[in-house]
Design a protein around this motif. Structure first.
Motif, PDB file in Angstrom:
ATOM      1  N   TYR A   1       0.885  -1.215   0.061  1.00 40.22           N
ATOM      2  CA  TYR A   1      -0.194   0.050   0.375  1.00 40.22           C
ATOM      3  C   TYR A   1       1.035   1.295   0.016  1.00 40.22           C
ATOM      4  O   TYR A   1       0.233   2.094  -0.859  1.00 40.22           O
ATOM      5  N   ASN A   2       2.044   1.146   0.524  1.00 40.12           N
ATOM      6  CA  ASN A   2       2.816   2.276   1.311  1.00 40.12           C
ATOM      7  C   ASN A   2       3.654   2.644  -0.771  1.00 40.12           C
ATOM      8  O   ASN A   2       3.139   3.264  -1.171  1.00 40.12           O
ATOM      9  N   LEU A   3       3.775   1.753  -1.604  1.00 41.71           N
ATOM     10  CA  LEU A   3       4.540   1.501  -2.754  1.00 41.71           C
ATOM     11  C   LEU A   3       3.444   1.828  -3.982  1.00 41.71           C
ATOM     12  O   LEU A   3       3.570   2.966  -4.567  1.00 41.71           O
ATOM     13  N   LEU A   4       2.170   1.957  -3.188  1.00 41.69           N
ATOM     14  CA  LEU A   4       0.724   1.849  -4.372  1.00 41.69           C
ATOM     15  C   LEU A   4       0.998   3.606  -4.257  1.00 41.69           C
ATOM     16  O   LEU A   4       0.315   4.879  -4.785  1.00 41.69           O
ATOM     17  N   GLY A   5       0.718   3.846  -2.707  1.00 42.60           N
ATOM     18  CA  GLY A   5       0.952   5.558  -2.947  1.00 42.60           C
ATOM     19  C   GLY A   5       1.679   6.160  -2.750  1.00 42.60           C
ATOM     20  O   GLY A   5       0.947   7.317  -3.515  1.00 42.60           O
ATOM     21  N   LEU A   6       3.311   5.403  -2.911  1.00 43.07           N
ATOM     22  CA  LEU A   6       4.291   6.449  -3.723  1.00 43.07           C
ATOM     23  C   LEU A   6       4.179   7.265  -5.230  1.00 43.07           C
ATOM     24  O   LEU A   6       4.427   7.854  -5.767  1.00 43.07           O
ATOM     25  N   ALA A   7       3.676   5.922  -5.875  1.00 46.30           N
ATOM     26  CA  ALA A   7       3.552   5.831  -7.118  1.00 46.30           C
ATOM     27  C   ALA A   7       2.589   7.060  -7.480  1.00 46.30           C
ATOM     28  O   ALA A   7       2.348   7.801  -8.466  1.00 46.30           O
ATOM     29  N   ALA A   8       1.487   6.398  -7.069  1.00 44.20           N
ATOM     30  CA  ALA A   8       0.174   7.742  -6.762  1.00 44.20           C
ATOM     31  C   ALA A   8       0.541   9.590  -6.748  1.00 44.20           C
ATOM     32  O   ALA A   8       0.057   9.819  -7.734  1.00 44.20           O
ATOM     33  N   LEU A   9       1.463   9.167  -5.520  1.00 46.74           N
ATOM     34  CA  LEU A   9       1.773  10.595  -5.426  1.00 46.74           C
ATOM     35  C   LEU A   9       2.187  11.587  -6.279  1.00 46.74           C
ATOM     36  O   LEU A   9       2.398  12.215  -6.952  1.00 46.74           O
ATOM     37  N   ILE A  10       3.367  10.446  -6.586  1.00 43.70           N
ATOM     38  CA  ILE A  10       3.989  10.587  -7.543  1.00 43.70           C
ATOM     39  C   ILE A  10       3.741  11.576  -8.969  1.00 43.70           C
ATOM     40  O   ILE A  10       3.763  12.666  -9.961  1.00 43.70           O
ATOM     41  N   ILE A  11       2.757  10.387 -10.155  1.00 48.10           N
ATOM     42  CA  ILE A  11       2.261  10.315 -11.163  1.00 48.10           C
ATOM     43  C   ILE A  11       1.134  11.320 -10.875  1.00 48.10           C
ATOM     44  O   ILE A  11       1.039  12.067 -11.450  1.00 48.10           O
ATOM     45  N   LEU A  12       0.133  11.476  -9.213  1.00 41.57           N
ATOM     46  CA  LEU A  12      -0.487  12.744  -9.988  1.00 41.57           C
ATOM     47  C   LEU A  12       0.450  14.175  -9.178  1.00 41.57           C
ATOM     48  O   LEU A  12      -0.384  15.405  -9.798  1.00 41.57           O
ATOM     49  N   PHE A  13       1.513  14.124  -9.228  1.00 43.52           N
ATOM     50  CA  PHE A  13       1.909  15.317  -8.715  1.00 43.52           C
ATOM     51  C   PHE A  13       2.615  15.687  -9.997  1.00 43.52           C
ATOM     52  O   PHE A  13       1.890  17.382 -10.249  1.00 43.52           O
ATOM     53  N   VAL A  14       2.487  15.111 -11.233  1.00 45.17           N
ATOM     54  CA  VAL A  14       3.262  15.796 -12.126  1.00 45.17           C
ATOM     55  C   VAL A  14       1.887  16.488 -12.715  1.00 45.17           C
ATOM     56  O   VAL A  14       1.975  17.603 -13.222  1.00 45.17           O
ATOM     57  N   ASN A  15       0.939  15.347 -12.980  1.00 40.73           N
ATOM     58  CA  ASN A  15      -0.036  15.157 -13.696  1.00 40.73           C
ATOM     59  C   ASN A  15      -1.907  15.310 -13.216  1.00 40.73           C
ATOM     60  O   ASN A  15      -2.081  14.326 -12.795  1.00 40.73           O
ATOM     61  N   PRO A  16      -2.525  16.578 -12.054  1.00 37.55           N
ATOM     62  CA  PRO A  16      -2.972  16.130 -11.553  1.00 37.55           C
ATOM     63  C   PRO A  16      -4.892  15.646 -12.568  1.00 37.55           C
ATOM     64  O   PRO A  16      -5.353  14.173 -11.488  1.00 37.55           O
ATOM     65  N   CYS A  17      -4.840  15.397 -13.300  1.00 38.56           N
ATOM     66  CA  CYS A  17      -5.386  14.977 -14.437  1.00 38.56           C
ATOM     67  C   CYS A  17      -5.848  13.655 -14.742  1.00 38.56           C
ATOM     68  O   CYS A  17      -7.014  12.826 -15.185  1.00 38.56           O
ATOM     69  N   GLN A  18      -4.409  12.668 -14.211  1.00 35.09           N
ATOM     70  CA  GLN A  18      -4.257  11.671 -14.417  1.00 35.09           C
ATOM     71  C   GLN A  18      -5.315  10.470 -13.294  1.00 35.09           C
ATOM     72  O   GLN A  18      -6.069   9.451 -13.424  1.00 35.09           O
ATOM     73  N   LEU A  19      -5.944  11.269 -12.146  1.00 34.23           N
ATOM     74  CA  LEU A  19      -7.040  10.558 -11.986  1.00 34.23           C
ATOM     75  C   LEU A  19      -8.014   9.998 -12.174  1.00 34.23           C
ATOM     76  O   LEU A  19      -8.441   9.495 -11.980  1.00 34.23           O
TER      77      LEU A  19
END
Lengths: 119, 803
Positions: B328-346
């Motif tokens: 879950y930590n890994l998932l959170g880290l990946a999500a944070l990095i991707i969304l920080f670059v482009n929040p629209c990816q959500l």
């Protein structure tokens, strides 16, 4: 295995039945909507007020430009020529005579044949 | 907290969601953030306050990152693009790997540029932002990542979806921060002026990818090459749509998009290779990481690849530190990095599916194991036990991802769990053997060819398996696009049931929760999805016709099927529209006359939708389109009835459809010389509401029809022949119909139409309201027999019109 109490059994049974019932009704409704329609033939011209005056044939000897234009495949130019022809050579005696007008060939004649008259 | 990053990521997502719907001045957020950071520093010893403030910071950062993403400064190209297209010259850097798609005669190259300046009618502006470029030419155009280009073309806002359920390019591009589309025709509109210096590394990687793609094409044929290209290189544009459908219907589409599985297998291969090469431990980890990053760039940095790569890198890092990573930590880290670059990816399908798939395989299967009292780590010696465990993991992925699959593809597959059980191990073999053969091909083509045969056989096997599962009876069903509330409800119920022990629920109570949810779903469908109105949708199919009629009581009819060909309207507009509305069978398809813009889309429709009856105008002539149409109806065994004047279709006692034209069967040889004039004209009468659909009739048919004036009168008319001026009789015909509303099925922008179209202007002068599908998008009329309302998909401002 599940250790259900009596009331729990009833509740579950009731909910299952109601869900199944609902699904059944949906199924029947979908089935009913899939039946084919009745396709029949009616005569549009039977209906007096729907047809209007178009039942009468158009007299090519007395018909005005506007009236002649109502014929299929006859435009204002051709209608003008039909009128010019009868002014020049006298009234048409038979409906076949209309073929002498320049621009009315076999196909056009067949189309309007049943829609025109000379008297 | 066991996995703090996961919690932070969830709140970050909530922040983005809130940012999408609420707008707060940036200053307040910044101020509040600053304040919270101070609190966190002050109370760093108090756990609760610290945690709460960190979570709030995450939430606010999500909020701010959304605002930052959507708010552009005044120089941004977003402010320069109008809805009506403009001709201009853009200068910018190419910022993606160009995608080439081949059609019969044309090549379509598309890429993204980072615009630096725009020149229009002598005016020159410095600007910034991304633009999507579509280049069409007869010959391939050689452009590469990092080129500096001058592009002359037509710039406009990307098209929105103009039909319900249609693809929305505007939204799709917006998610990648792109606000404009530039269409360039021919190689005269493109000029290369230089290369960005920093781009050589990525250029080299993209060149490698093109080389690999060529190698795959040399060694494998057709479908198999395109499958392998999708699996190894992330190039999905060559996959034919039937193959795509095959994978969607069996719930195995994820293997065609590079994701965790692919990256995982790749990382494992690299790692094992380096280990056998006896590279020292730390170097080995670093090398693996570098290769993984290169592979991610090579495959195009799509969200699932990013997710998998970030997680793999984090695992490598954890291994270096000799710590056990928490998923879950890994998932959170990946999500944070991707969304920080482009929040629209959500809001991107790839992102959502990728994360939900991992979460459900881990979380749901863990819960099910504990429910069944099987320990996940227990070494199951029995082969059946092992199989059972894998099946549960596959099953978990299925129940976790299904709502999203239904939402995006309108398909619910029953065979997913079993199909994946066979397909995923096969995927491992294919990826491993594929990589081996491609690398060997670089060294020696012949050697590569020998090894490619293993991959070839595996790919054949894969296709066979997927085809087998697709052909099973009830392997999949089409479902209506679910509402967001419905999806949330599904997950809430799922969470309650999975955690019933923690919630101190008895088994019976968990079952009751499920049954109640089922009941709500069933009775909601029963009560609200009832067709009690006549609904007519004029789809936007360009210069063509397609009108869907939903009759009260649930039966339906499609009048005409739009154009076929490259942009197959049947496949890409009508089918998505029907599936979006949960319609999988058409009672009647009425084809007014056999021209391509009216029957061309039929073929595409028959591939997805069951057609029960076809009605046509009895036209018999040997033209290619017509022959194609006849072949389809014969092959599918569809009953065909030819209609002509005087036919009446009784839908129910209140609703009748009258056929006014053509006058006789085979009227092309007997009455009219023009196929358009033989079109079926139909008058629909539903209590007080009447509609006249005129198809493509021209002068002769209109003259003929005027004689039936009492049948012509209608509230709404579909203007004949896409509003083309072709008839002397039109004015008189219109007088007889005396409509209040007129609908024109025609492509084009507002300005073109009002400037050039006499038919439309004439009607407007007569006080008739005219709607054109090209301007307003699909038009829906809902009538209950007394009143009716017209809804246009693009007109947000005046959406409803009560009459």
């Amino acid at each position: 295995m599940l250790n259900l109490s009596k009331s729990e059994k009833y509740v579950i049974l009731f909910l299952s039945i109601s869900a199944l019932l609902g699904m059944g009704i949906i199924r029947i409704r979908n089935y009913a909507s899939n039946r084919d329609f009745k396709i029949s033939q009616i005569d549009l011209s039977d209906n007096k007020d729907t047809l209007g005056e178009s039942d009468e044939k158009i007299n090519i000897n007395t018909g005005s430009l506007e009236e002649l234009c109502k014929l299929p495949k006859i435009g204002p130019k051709l209608a003008q020529r039909i009128i010019e022809h009868r002014n020049q050579y006298g009234p048409y005696r038979r409906i076949e005579d209309i073929r002498n007008v320049k621009g009315i060939g076999e196909v056009k004649y067949n189309t309007i044949e049943k829609l025109i008259s000379v008297e | 907290m066991k996995s703090p990053l996961a919690g932070i990521a969830v709140l970050f997502c909530c922040g983005i969601l809130m940012g999408k719907y609420i707008s707060i001045p940036f200053f307040y957020i910044w101020f509040f953030l600053f304040f919270l950071v101070l609190i966190a520093i002050f109370f760093r010893d108090k756990r609760l306050i610290l945690d709460l403030s960190i979570l709030t910071i995450a939430f606010l950062l999500g909020f701010a990152s959304w605002q930052n993403f959507t708010h552009k400064n005044t120089r941004h190209i977003k402010h320069l693009i109008r809805k009506s297209p403009i001709y201009c010259t853009l200068t910018g850097e190419l910022r993606s790997d160009p995608v080439i798609k081949k059609y019969d005669k044309l090549q379509r190259t598309s890429f993204i540029i980072n615009v630096k300046s725009i020149k229009r009618r002598g005016d020159f502006f410095k600007t910034e932002g991304f633009v999507y470029v579509i280049l069409t030419d007869k010959k391939p155009i050689n452009v590469e990542y990092g080129d500096i280009l001058n592009l002359k073309g037509i710039l406009s806002v990307p098209p929105e979806s103009t039909n319900p359920g249609g693809f929305n390019l505007k939204e799709h591009l917006f998610k990648s921060d792109i606000y404009g589309v530039l269409k360039v025709k021919g190689n005269l509109g493109i000029e290369r002026t230089g290369i960005v210096r920093q781009s050589y590394f990525i250029r080299a990687i993209y060149r490698l990818r093109h080389r690999l793609s060529e190698l795959i094409e040399i060694n494998l044929k057709g479908d198999y090459a395109s499958i392998l290209k999708a699996m190894l290189l992330g190039e999905r544009q060559d996959i034919p749509s039937y193959l795509n459908d095959l994978f969607i219907r069996t719930g195995t589409i994820h293997i065609l998009a590079i994701s965790g599985l692919h990256v995982g297998i790749f990382a494992f291969l690299v790692f094992v290779f380096l280990k056998t090469a006896r590279i020292p431990r730390l170097t080995r980890y670093i090398l693996t990481a570098v290769i993984l990053v290169c592979y991610a760039i090579l495959t195009g940095l799509k969200p699932p690849i990013m997710r998998a790569t970030i997680m793999s890198l984090a695992i490598l890092f954890a291994l270096v530190l000799r710590r056990a990573p928490n998923t879950y930590n890994l998932l959170g880290l990946a999500a944070l990095i991707i969304l920080f670059v482009n929040p629209c990816q959500l809001f991107e399908a790839g992102f959502q599916l990728s994360f939900i798939a991992v979460i459900s395989t881990v979380y749901i299967s863990e819960k099910i194991f504990s429910m069944l009292k099987i320990s996940y780590k227990e070494n199951a010696s029995h082969i059946f036990n092992k199989f059972f465990k894998i099946l549960i993991v596959s099953f978990s992925a299925w129940i976790g991802t299904s709502p999203f699959l239904v939402y995006y593809f309108n398909i619910f597959s029953f065979v997913t769990a079993f199909a994946n059980l066979l397909v995923i191990p096969l995927l491992g073999v294919i990826v491993a053997s594929g990589i081996t053969f491609v690398i060997l091909s670089i060294i020696n083509l012949k050697l590569g060819f020998i090894f490619s045969q293993v991959t070839y056989i595996m790919l054949i096997l894969l296709k066979l398996i997927v085809e087998f599962f697709e052909r099973l009876p009830f392997s999949y069903i089409y479902l209506k696009t679910p509402s967001v509330i419905g999806i949330i409800g599904y997950y809430v119920v799922l969470l309650i049931v999975l955690n019933y022990k923690r919630l101190n629920l008895r088994v019976a109570q968990a079952i009751v929760v499920m049954l109640v949810a089922l009941n709500i779903f069933v009775y909601k469908t029963l009560i609200f999805d009832r067709a009690d109105k006549l609904k007519i949708t004029f789809l936007d199919v360009g210069d063509g016709d397609s009108i869907f009629i939903q009759f009260p009581g649930g039966s339906n009819m499609l009048v005409d099927a739009g154009c076929g060909g490259v942009s197959d309207v049947g496949r890409f507009t009508i089918v998505p529209f029907l599936l979006h509305n949960g319609i999988t069978s058409l009672n009647y398809v009425l084809l007014t006359h056999p021209h391509d813009d009216h029957i061309g889309g039929l073929k595409g429709i028959t591939e997805y939708i069951k057609i029960r009856n076809i009605l046509d105008n009895g036209f018999e002539e040997e033209t290619p389109v017509f022959r194609e149409y006849r072949r389809i109806s014969r092959e599918k065994g569809i009953k065909t009835i030819s209609l002509y004047r005087g036919f009446r279709i009784d839908v129910n006692k209140d609703l009748g459809v009258y056929i006014l034209n053509p006058p006789t069967l085979d009227s092309i040889n007997k009455v009219y010389s023009n196929i358009n004039d033989t079109s079926i004209v139909l008058k629909l009468l539903y209590k007080d509401f009447s509609l006249l659909l005129c198809a493509d009739i021209e002068d002769e048919a209109m003259r003929d029809l005027i004689r039936y004036r009492n049948f012509l009168e209608a509230d709404v008319i579909k203007v004949p022949h896409h509003g083309n001026r072709s008839s002397f009789a039109w004015s008189q015909f219109l007088k007889e119909v005396a409509p209040k509303f007129a609908i024109v099925s025609k492509a084009g922008f507002e300005d073109d139409i009002t400037e050039s179209n006499n038919v439309i202007n004439e009607m407007r002068l007569m006080g008739i309201k005219v709607y054109t599908t090209g301007i307003t998008g699909a038009i829906t009329i809902a009538a209950d027999g007394k009143s009716y309302l017209i809804k246009k998909i693009l007109d947000r401002l005046d959406k409803y019109e009560f009459l």
